[in-house]
Structures are given as structure tokens and as C-alpha cells.
Design an enzyme around this catalytic site. Structure first.
Site, PDB file in Angstrom:
ATOM      1  N   GLU A 179      61.682  69.656  37.636  1.00 40.50           N
ATOM      2  CA  GLU A 179      61.729  68.281  38.638  1.00 40.50           C
ATOM      3  C   GLU A 179      60.540  68.098  39.477  1.00 40.50           C
ATOM      4  O   GLU A 179      59.922  67.366  39.561  1.00 40.50           O
ATOM      5  CB  GLU A 179      63.094  68.424  39.258  1.00 40.50           C
ATOM      6  CG  GLU A 179      64.071  68.003  38.381  1.00 40.50           C
ATOM      7  CD  GLU A 179      64.405  66.569  38.211  1.00 40.50           C
ATOM      8  OE1 GLU A 179      63.417  65.717  38.603  1.00 40.50           O
ATOM      9  OE2 GLU A 179      65.103  66.213  37.622  1.00 40.50           O
ATOM     10  N   SER A 180      60.314  69.507  40.194  1.00 39.02           N
ATOM     11  CA  SER A 180      59.147  69.524  41.289  1.00 39.02           C
ATOM     12  C   SER A 180      58.207  70.645  41.066  1.00 39.02           C
ATOM     13  O   SER A 180      57.346  70.885  41.872  1.00 39.02           O
ATOM     14  CB  SER A 180      59.976  69.675  42.605  1.00 39.02           C
ATOM     15  OG  SER A 180      60.676  71.072  42.505  1.00 39.02           O
TER      16      SER A 180
END
Length: 254
Positions: A80-81
Site C-alpha cells: 500500500e505505502s
């Protein structure tokens, strides 16, 4: 008629109008610097963000607290990040686990500033993972798809999600999960992703054919080569000397 007074008057009017027009342009530029149809994205806080090592050290305790496999939390954060606590997506997802504000609100987190807090973000995202694991009976493939595409899409399509982003995301999370020592069965999920890619590609091919293929090119006709009795497949003998039930009429092929 004397032209000089008229010329002087024109010059004076131009001198008065020009500053007004420049001022108006400046005001317009000031009030509309961005596309009004595009929502503003969350802005990361003006404070230092934790390092990758610091974030990794937070995950074991959060995973243990909510009974979620540590390797799965690591995999989601990585995909995700990439462990960036200040990450913001073009869709407006926030922080380490890229939570949308409405999803976070379901767990009582309504402040964007709180979503940028790494501990709060990890805690909220892991709670969401836990709920998905319960709902889908620990089926990691469905859980990962639902985390990305949303439960509604997974349920509505009976887990046949063909969004390219979701297929790529599912593969990425499973790859990170295995790399972090995850042991839950995920091979079936990978095989499903490959099958869904085939469905997606076939659908794209049909849409392209429908969009670009000239129907006039499909003017093939068939004509029976046998009498009516032998048009019944059950009565059609199969032998080396038998003729096909139909053949193309080559005289009309363009």
C-alpha cells in the site's frame, strides 16, 4: 473635423481600461489556480515521519493485539505505502495502510491528522483486516481483493474481480506475504488471479472487436451439402468418405 482631440480621448480611455483588465486577470488567476472539479487531497502533517525501521517495529504488537498474522500486516503495508506514513493516493487514501476516510470512520477514526499517525493507522487498518478475515473465513485471496476493491465488489461479482489494479495488488500482497514468512495457503488465490486475467483479456478482446471490426467483413454464408435427412447430427454417419454437414460458399467470400 479635428482628429487630435479624438486621438487623445482614445489614448486616455485605453490607459484607464488596461489596468482594470490586468487587475481582473490577476484576480481570476488567484481564485482559480486548481481544477474546481477535482477534490482536494489530504495534506500530510508538517512533522517528521517515522522511518521504515520504526514502522516495522510497530507492526508485531498491533498484529498480536488483533490476532492478525504479522506477515499479512507487513504485506499490506509494503504494497500500500512501502512503509511511508505520509503516503496519499490519488483517490485520497491515507497513510501506511492507505485507508479511505469513510472506511476509517467505520472504526471511529474521523480525523485526517489521526490517520497520518502511524500507530492509529496501523491499528485501524489491522482491525479492518481482522473483520475481513472473519467475513471471508480466512480466505486470504478474497480478503486481499476486498481490501483493495471493496467488499461490495467482491460480493457482487462472487470474487470474480477483474480490475487490473486489484489483480496486480493481490499478486503484490501475496508476494510480500510469502517473503515475510507467511504460511497460509495462497496458491489458489494466485491461480484465480491468472484465470481472472484471462477473463479480463477475453473481455477486452470482445470489446475491441465490437468497436473496430467492420461487420461487412463477416459476410460468410454456409450451404448444406447433404439432404435434409442427414442434417440431423444423430443420423450423420462418420466415415472417411462422408462429407461435412456444411461448407463455406467460397463464391461470396470477400
Amino acid at each position: 473635423m479635428n482628429q487630435k482631440p479624438i486621438a487623445r480621448l482614445s489614448t486616455l480611455l485605453f490607459a484607464l481600461i488596461l489596468p482594470l483588465s490586468v487587475l481582473a486577470e490577476g484576480e481570476n488567476a488567484a481564485v482559480s489556480p486548481v481544477d474546481p472539479g477535482r477534490p482536494l487531497l489530504p495534506t500530510p502533517p508538517d512533522r517528521p515521519k517515522p522511518s521504515r525501521t520504526q514502522v516495522q517495529a510497530m507492526i508485531p504488537e498491533v498484529a498480536r493485539r488483533h490476532g492478525v498474522e504479522e506477515a499479512l500486516v507487513h504485506a499490506v503495508v509494503a504494497a500500500e505505502s512501502d512503509y511511508d506514513a505520509h503516503a496519499v493516493s490519488q483517490a485520497g487514501a491515507v497513510g501506511l495502510m492507505q485507508l479511505m476516510p469513510p472506511t476509517a470512520a467505520d472504526y471511529g477514526v474521523t480525523s485526517l491528522d489521526d490517520l497520518f499517525d502511524p500507530k492509529i493507522n496501523l491499528n485501524t487498518g489491522t482491525r479492518h483486516l481482522k473483520r475481513l478475515l472473519r467475513k471471508y473465513n480466512d480466505d486470504y485471496g478474497r480478503v486481499i481483493m476486498a481490501y483493495n476493491a471493496g467488499e461490495g465488489v467482491v460480493d457482487r461479482t462472487n470474487s470474480q474481480v477483474t480490475y487490473l489494479e486489484t489483480l496486480n495488488y493481490t499478486e503484490a500482497v501475496i508476494r510480500h506475504y510469502r517473503r515475510n514468512g507467511g504460511t497460509a495457503p495462497t496458491q489458489a488465490a494466485l491461480e484465480q488471479v491468472q484465470a481472472l486475467r484471462g477473463v479480463r483479456n477475453a473481455g477486452q478482446a470482445r470489446r475491441l472487436l465490437k468497436k473496430y471490426l467492420d461487420p461487412s467483413l463477416l459476410s460468410l454464408k454456409v450451404q448444406p451439402t447433404l439432404d435434409v435427412r442427414y442434417l440431423n447430427p444423430a443420423l450423420h454417419d462418420s466415415a472417411p468418405e462422408s462429407r461435412p454437414m456444411f461448407e463455406l460458399d467460397k463464391t461470396i467470400i470477400r
